[in-house]
Motif scaffolding. Structure first.
Motif, PDB file in Angstrom:
ATOM      1  N   ALA A   6      46.718  42.954  36.733  1.00  0.00           N
ATOM      2  CA  ALA A   6      45.456  43.623  36.386  1.00  0.00           C
ATOM      3  C   ALA A   6      44.636  42.779  35.418  1.00  0.00           C
ATOM      4  CB  ALA A   6      45.747  44.998  35.796  1.00  0.00           C
ATOM      5  N   ASN A   7      45.282  42.226  34.399  1.00  0.00           N
ATOM      6  CA  ASN A   7      44.580  41.349  33.465  1.00  0.00           C
ATOM      7  C   ASN A   7      44.040  40.112  34.190  1.00  0.00           C
ATOM      8  OD1 ASN A   7      47.072  42.206  31.079  1.00  0.00           O
ATOM      9  ND2 ASN A   7      44.907  42.740  30.875  1.00  0.00           N
ATOM     10  N   ARG A   8      44.830  39.602  35.108  1.00  0.00           N
ATOM     11  CA  ARG A   8      44.442  38.395  35.842  1.00  0.00           C
ATOM     12  C   ARG A   8      43.179  38.642  36.668  1.00  0.00           C
ATOM     13  NH1 ARG A   8      48.738  34.927  39.500  1.00  0.00           N
ATOM     14  NH2 ARG A   8      47.422  33.096  39.900  1.00  0.00           N
ATOM     15  N   GLY A   9      43.144  39.771  37.362  1.00  0.00           N
ATOM     16  CA  GLY A   9      41.966  40.082  38.158  1.00  0.00           C
ATOM     17  C   GLY A   9      40.716  40.189  37.312  1.00  0.00           C
ATOM     18  N   ALA A  10      40.822  40.879  36.164  1.00  0.00           N
ATOM     19  CA  ALA A  10      39.665  40.999  35.270  1.00  0.00           C
ATOM     20  C   ALA A  10      39.251  39.630  34.741  1.00  0.00           C
ATOM     21  CB  ALA A  10      40.000  41.942  34.120  1.00  0.00           C
ATOM     22  N   HIS A  11      40.234  38.818  34.389  1.00  0.00           N
ATOM     23  CA  HIS A  11      39.969  37.455  33.899  1.00  0.00           C
ATOM     24  C   HIS A  11      39.240  36.639  34.964  1.00  0.00           C
ATOM     25  CE1 HIS A  11      40.749  33.602  31.878  1.00  0.00           C
ATOM     26  NE2 HIS A  11      41.170  33.148  33.045  1.00  0.00           N
ATOM     27  N   GLU A  12      39.671  36.768  36.209  1.00  0.00           N
ATOM     28  CA  GLU A  12      39.047  36.023  37.303  1.00  0.00           C
ATOM     29  C   GLU A  12      37.612  36.491  37.553  1.00  0.00           C
ATOM     30  OE1 GLU A  12      43.144  35.008  39.807  1.00  0.00           O
ATOM     31  OE2 GLU A  12      42.012  36.842  40.234  1.00  0.00           O
ATOM     32  N   ALA A  13      37.328  37.729  37.202  1.00  0.00           N
ATOM     33  CA  ALA A  13      35.966  38.252  37.338  1.00  0.00           C
ATOM     34  C   ALA A  13      35.089  37.850  36.156  1.00  0.00           C
ATOM     35  CB  ALA A  13      35.998  39.774  37.465  1.00  0.00           C
ATOM     36  N   GLY A  14      35.654  37.106  35.215  1.00  0.00           N
ATOM     37  CA  GLY A  14      34.887  36.663  34.048  1.00  0.00           C
ATOM     38  C   GLY A  14      34.738  37.723  32.981  1.00  0.00           C
TER      39      GLY A  14
END
Length: 317
Positions: free
Chosen positions: A177-185
């Motif tokens: 979940a953190n990774r997805g948000a991080h990838e979205a900037g």
């Protein structure tokens, strides 16, 4: 010199805020020229733990009778910094730390398959392989959590940076979940906890928004203070602890109801049976309706948005 009342009064300049013209007597320690033992005695005093400022004396802060201070600090640090960073609302994501991304899960299975091929009669190894295959099957939820993090991350920009993904900061589903948000900037928050066996934060957390707590209780408080929804992926004791505590708080209306979504109906139906609890009379039918199931990232998001619409408000309202 005797003041002459006939002489004009000289107005002194303001004193320097830090410096003095003449040093005060205690600026230097008693010299050895006056007492040969004085320097060593002063050094002993300066190095004693009792002489440290209270907030720098770790041993003192760790005393059992200072637990109240530690609880307050545990709460205040995160609360202050979250406010300073403008974090108003959160989507809290829980899930197993033991379910990695699919590639890592596949590699674990392949490694055990090679071992099992050389030891076909090893029952313990065979069981480990069976479990690893089950973990591999559940690793598809890693991608669901990652996709969901991206959706929330994109929504953060639309909400004026007020809505963030919050997890326990560890690996597995929380990492996803953190990774997805991080990838979205987007910014993304991790609430880690100090454990006897060190737990490293996952690498996708915003450094200024990753906190480490001493107490589980204060960590749980921060999970829910800004929560606008709870999304729970397959997990074990820790995941269930957070899930059931949240459901209890909503059941008793200790907190306002928020959407609680269990991802992966097949897993959760086997993990616990809420219908059985209703039939046994230990929860009410309305308590069964405090949560529901979803399978995809978009379904989770749509359910959350729809829930708030039915309440007559918005997710970040």
């Amino acid at each position: 010199m005797i003041d002459d009342p006939e002489m004009p009064c000289v107005k002194p300049a303001p004193a320097h805020p830090h410096q003095r013209i003449a040093d005060l007597p205690w600026k230097t320690p008693k010299p050895a020229t006056e007492d040969i033992d004085a320097p060593a005695l002063v050094a002993e005093i300066l190095h004693a733990s009792n002489y440290r400022l209270a907030d720098r004396d770790v041993a003192f802060l760790n005393r059992s009778d200072n637990r109240g201070l530690r609880l307050q600090l545990d709460y205040s640090k995160a609360e202050t910094l979250l406010e300073e960073h403008g974090v108003a609302h959160s989507i809290v994501v829980f899930g197993s730390t033991r379910v990695p991304e699919p590639l890592a899960a596949q590699r674990a299975v392949e490694a055990l398959e090679r071992k099992a091929a050389g030891a076909p009669d090893d029952a313990a190894l065979s069981k480990r392989l069976t479990i690893a295959r089950r973990v591999l099957e559940k690793s598809r939820f890693y991608e669901v959590a990652r996709d969901f993090g991206r959706i929330v991350g994109r929504a953060e920009g639309e909400s004026g940076n007020r809505l963030v993904v919050v997890t326990g900061g560890g690996p597995g589903m929380m990492e996803a979940a953190n990774r997805g948000a991080h990838e979205a900037g987007a910014r993304t928050v991790g609430l880690n906890v100090s454990l006897p066996h060190e737990q490293y934060p996952n690498p996708y957390l915003t450094p200024s928004l990753c906190f480490q707590f001493r107490y589980f209780a204060i960590r749980k408080l921060h999970f829910l203070l800004r929560a606008r929804a709870l999304v729970v992926f397959p997990g074990g004791f820790g995941t269930m602890d957070e899930l059931f505590e949240t459901l209890t708080l909503i059941q008793t209306r200790k907190v306002k109801p928020v959407p609680v979504i269990l991802v992966g109906q097949a897993y959760w139906r086997r993990a616990f049976d809420p219908d059985f609890l209703v039939e046994e009379g230990v929860i009410d039918p309305e308590d069964r309706d405090l949560f529901w199931y979803a399978e995809t990232a978009q379904e989770i998001w749509d359910d959350i948005v729809r829930w708030y619409a039915r309440c007559g408000t918005t997710l970040i309202g």
